[in-house]
Motif scaffolding. Structure first.
Motif, PDB file in Angstrom:
ATOM      1  N   PRO A 434      64.562  44.168  45.495  1.00  0.00           N
ATOM      2  CA  PRO A 434      65.651  43.467  44.799  1.00  0.00           C
ATOM      3  C   PRO A 434      65.588  41.966  45.053  1.00  0.00           C
ATOM      4  O   PRO A 434      65.375  41.523  46.183  1.00  0.00           O
ATOM      5  N   GLY A 435      65.750  41.199  43.985  1.00  0.00           N
ATOM      6  CA  GLY A 435      65.706  39.755  44.099  1.00  0.00           C
ATOM      7  C   GLY A 435      64.448  39.137  43.533  1.00  0.00           C
ATOM      8  O   GLY A 435      64.410  37.928  43.266  1.00  0.00           O
ATOM      9  N   ILE A 436      63.401  39.934  43.315  1.00  0.00           N
ATOM     10  CA  ILE A 436      62.171  39.411  42.720  1.00  0.00           C
ATOM     11  C   ILE A 436      62.223  39.616  41.213  1.00  0.00           C
ATOM     12  O   ILE A 436      62.358  40.746  40.743  1.00  0.00           O
ATOM     13  N   ARG A 437      62.085  38.528  40.497  1.00  0.00           N
ATOM     14  CA  ARG A 437      62.132  38.607  39.039  1.00  0.00           C
ATOM     15  C   ARG A 437      60.738  38.787  38.441  1.00  0.00           C
ATOM     16  O   ARG A 437      60.546  39.590  37.531  1.00  0.00           O
ATOM     17  N   GLU A 438      59.814  38.005  38.924  1.00  0.00           N
ATOM     18  CA  GLU A 438      58.441  38.110  38.438  1.00  0.00           C
ATOM     19  C   GLU A 438      57.495  37.997  39.624  1.00  0.00           C
ATOM     20  O   GLU A 438      57.804  37.337  40.620  1.00  0.00           O
ATOM     21  N   ALA A 439      56.335  38.644  39.492  1.00  0.00           N
ATOM     22  CA  ALA A 439      55.354  38.609  40.578  1.00  0.00           C
ATOM     23  C   ALA A 439      53.953  38.770  40.019  1.00  0.00           C
ATOM     24  O   ALA A 439      53.743  39.491  39.034  1.00  0.00           O
ATOM     25  N   VAL A 440      53.013  38.104  40.639  1.00  0.00           N
ATOM     26  CA  VAL A 440      51.606  38.280  40.323  1.00  0.00           C
ATOM     27  C   VAL A 440      50.834  38.150  41.626  1.00  0.00           C
ATOM     28  O   VAL A 440      51.231  37.392  42.528  1.00  0.00           O
ATOM     29  N   VAL A 441      49.770  38.905  41.765  1.00  0.00           N
ATOM     30  CA  VAL A 441      48.992  38.948  42.998  1.00  0.00           C
ATOM     31  C   VAL A 441      47.558  38.548  42.706  1.00  0.00           C
ATOM     32  O   VAL A 441      46.985  38.951  41.683  1.00  0.00           O
ATOM     33  N   GLY A 442      46.973  37.759  43.579  1.00  0.00           N
ATOM     34  CA  GLY A 442      45.580  37.360  43.425  1.00  0.00           C
ATOM     35  C   GLY A 442      44.892  37.256  44.765  1.00  0.00           C
ATOM     36  O   GLY A 442      45.530  37.293  45.819  1.00  0.00           O
ATOM     37  N   GLY A 443      43.576  37.129  44.714  1.00  0.00           N
ATOM     38  CA  GLY A 443      42.800  36.939  45.929  1.00  0.00           C
ATOM     39  C   GLY A 443      42.384  35.493  46.053  1.00  0.00           C
ATOM     40  O   GLY A 443      41.936  34.879  45.080  1.00  0.00           O
ATOM     41  N   ILE A 444      42.573  34.929  47.226  1.00  0.00           N
ATOM     42  CA  ILE A 444      42.134  33.560  47.480  1.00  0.00           C
ATOM     43  C   ILE A 444      41.042  33.599  48.538  1.00  0.00           C
ATOM     44  O   ILE A 444      41.038  34.464  49.415  1.00  0.00           O
ATOM     45  N   ASP A 445      40.099  32.680  48.451  1.00  0.00           N
ATOM     46  CA  ASP A 445      38.992  32.663  49.398  1.00  0.00           C
ATOM     47  C   ASP A 445      39.508  32.506  50.819  1.00  0.00           C
ATOM     48  O   ASP A 445      40.409  31.700  51.090  1.00  0.00           O
ATOM     49  N   ASP A 446      38.930  33.293  51.719  1.00  0.00           N
ATOM     50  CA  ASP A 446      39.353  33.265  53.113  1.00  0.00           C
ATOM     51  C   ASP A 446      38.107  33.402  53.992  1.00  0.00           C
ATOM     52  O   ASP A 446      37.294  34.309  53.767  1.00  0.00           O
TER      53      ASP A 446
END
Length: 517
Positions: A434-446
């Protein structure tokens, strides 16, 4: 020869030799053979039939190795799963596989019970490491299952084309895909690996790789095949202790993934050549940065380093001989012995050097398909004379000498800590908060994990959420390697011209890079 027959053969040849060291447990080949016989008999008495699926939620330990061979000796199909799997995903796999049995540890029994409660099937349960006073309900204790002597030797199976493994891996839809590997597939891959590593009965391989995925399983099978010794450790959480353990057991082989190499490379007080018995190191599951390669070579000057590439669908596809690393530090080499791996263009023809195309792999090690998904199997596979052709979906190029170079993945699967993570699966968990309207997930170099998972979120007006709260929420719903390592709060997320936040098939990371740069 089926996989359990390899153990029987090694037990005949190396009966009193140590096959497995796991914590305080040491099993000879004769002991491992007898213990897995008893487990096979217990499975059969409980109603497990040839071809039945047996789910395994087990840490690296003697229970896991015994369970693989016990299942094979019962004619069953081991389905190894990451021990941190959550109940909802386990329930999906349970329903899909119609598993006849589940082998787990006492600390996972509540998760298993939750998954079974909502399932139609009622598999038998075998629980390991349960305290003497613990109530395991109707579950059989592992220790009892391997203590009861069988009335007769286990039945010997001959069909090498039968399923040997059902390994679940994330797909682009976020639902687990069951990769079907036959005894022929596994033995072909492991024979090839053992040949270029020059494995013999003198080898002692120390592995922290989970026995829930292919890279870990191949260590077990290759050592049993050649009569070597496998030393299992549960994790690389304390690198120095593992390095001390390598010296203590006089390990000759050490399989790792780039995040482990990063941690070793970061230790500035290590003396070059401090592990003189270490004959080889292998690396797979992600690209190895040349800086890590150079550091490993300085630390282990007498050790051969093999850089490899593979997928669960074929276990291993390529390897780079150690003497080629200096000339081609970014290459993953050529096809493993007895197989083919090459790049094709959009029309399906072999691509010329330096032209990017899809990597295809051919040979007897290629899977037979995806469990219960004939359409995806049809898209990924096609028959060839000596096995099958696998369309990997990964983009590669070759150099003028035919050495292969990974370019990118065609889909948007994130590879972190040697595991594949579907962004959609993580996003579904984020949207449940609850409280999240939009979300997207990605991979960043680590530099440590290869890629780290980052969540980009837009919060509902008036809602208050912290990065810590979001990560804690995900940790309660996802396996540990799937949990975002960081959260970035945005006023809005980038959209395509059609209004979509993400397009899949590799475009999510493109959108993220454009907006983070």
């Amino acid at each position: 020869m089926r996989l359990e027959a390899r153990l029987r053969d090694s037990a005949r040849r190396f009966g009193n030799k140590i096959a497995l060291v796991a914590g305080d447990v040491r099993l000879t080949y004769a002991g491992l053979d007898a213990q897995s016989d008893r487990l096979a008999a217990s499975l059969a008495r409980a109603g497990v039939k040839p071809g039945d699926r047996v789910l395994m939620l087990l840490d690296n330990g003697h229970e896991a190795v015994t369970s693989f061979f016990g299942a094979w000796k019962a004619g069953a199909v081991p389905c190894p799963l990451h021990p941190s799997i959550k109940a909802d995903k386990l329930a999906i796999i349970l329903e899909s596989t119609e598993a006849a049995a589940i082998l787990t540890q006492a600390r996972q029994q509540m998760v298993v019970n939750a998954a079974v409660a909502g399932a139609k099937s009622r598999p038998i349960m075998i629980v390991a490491q349960a305290d003497a006073g613990r109530d395991t309900g109707e579950a059989l204790r592992f220790e009892e299952a391997v203590a009861r002597e069988p009335k007769a030797p286990p039945r010997e199976f001959r069909n090498e084309e039968a399923l040997a493994l059902l390994i679940h891996t994330s797909g682009s839809t976020g639902r687990p895909k069951g990769v079907m590997l036959t005894h022929v597939n596994v033995q072909a891959a492991c024979d090839a690996i053992a040949s270029y590593l020059d494995n013999t009965a003198d080898d002692i391989v120390l592995s922290v790789l989970p026995l829930s995925f292919g890279y870990g399983i191949t260590q077990m099978v290759t050592m049993v095949t050649v009569g070597g010794t496998l030393v299992l450790e549960k994790s690389f959480a304390f690198p120095r202790k593992i390095l001390e353990r390598l010296a203590e057991v006089k390990a000759t082989g050490f399989p790792l993934v780039p995040p482990m190499a990063a941690l070793i490379a970061g230790m500035k007080d290590l003396e070059p050549g401090f592990l003189p018995q270490l004959r080889y190191i292998t690396s797979a599951a992600a690209a190895m940065p040349p800086a890590f390669t150079e550091r490993l070579q300085r630390l282990f000057p007498a050790t051969r380093l093999f850089l490899m590439y593979g997928q669960t669908e074929c276990l291993r596809a390529t390897y780079l001989p150690p003497d080629e690393i200096a000339r081609r530090p970014l290459s993953v080499g050529k096809a493993i012995p007895g197989t083919r791996a090459f790049v094709i263009d959009e029309d399906g023809f072999p691509a010329p050097p330096d032209v990017v195309g899809e990597l295809v792999v051919e040979g007897p090690h290629v899977m037979s398909g995806y469990w219960g998904d004939s359409l995806t199997s049809l898209r990924a596979l096609s028959p060839v004379a000596d096995g099958r052709r696998l369309h990997t979906g990964d983009l590669f190029r070759t150099d003028a000498d035919g050495f292969l170079y990974f370019v990118s993945r065609r889909d948007d699967i994130i590879k972190t800590r040697g595991e594949k993570v579907s962004p959609q699966e993580v996003e579904r968990v984020l949207y449940a908060l609850p409280g999240i309207r939009e979300a997207v997930v990605g991979g960043i170099d680590d530099p440590v994990f290869g890629q780290a998972i980052r969540a980009y979120v837009v919060i509902e007006d008036g809602a208050v959420l912290t990065e810590r709260e979001i990560i804690r929420h995900c940790a309660g719903q996802l396996e540990d390697y799937m949990v975002p390592k960081s959260v970035e709060f945005r006023d809005a997320l980038p959209r395509t011209t059609t209004g979509k936040i993400r397009l899949g098939a590799g475009e999510t990371n493109e959108i993220i890079r454009e907006n983070v740069a």
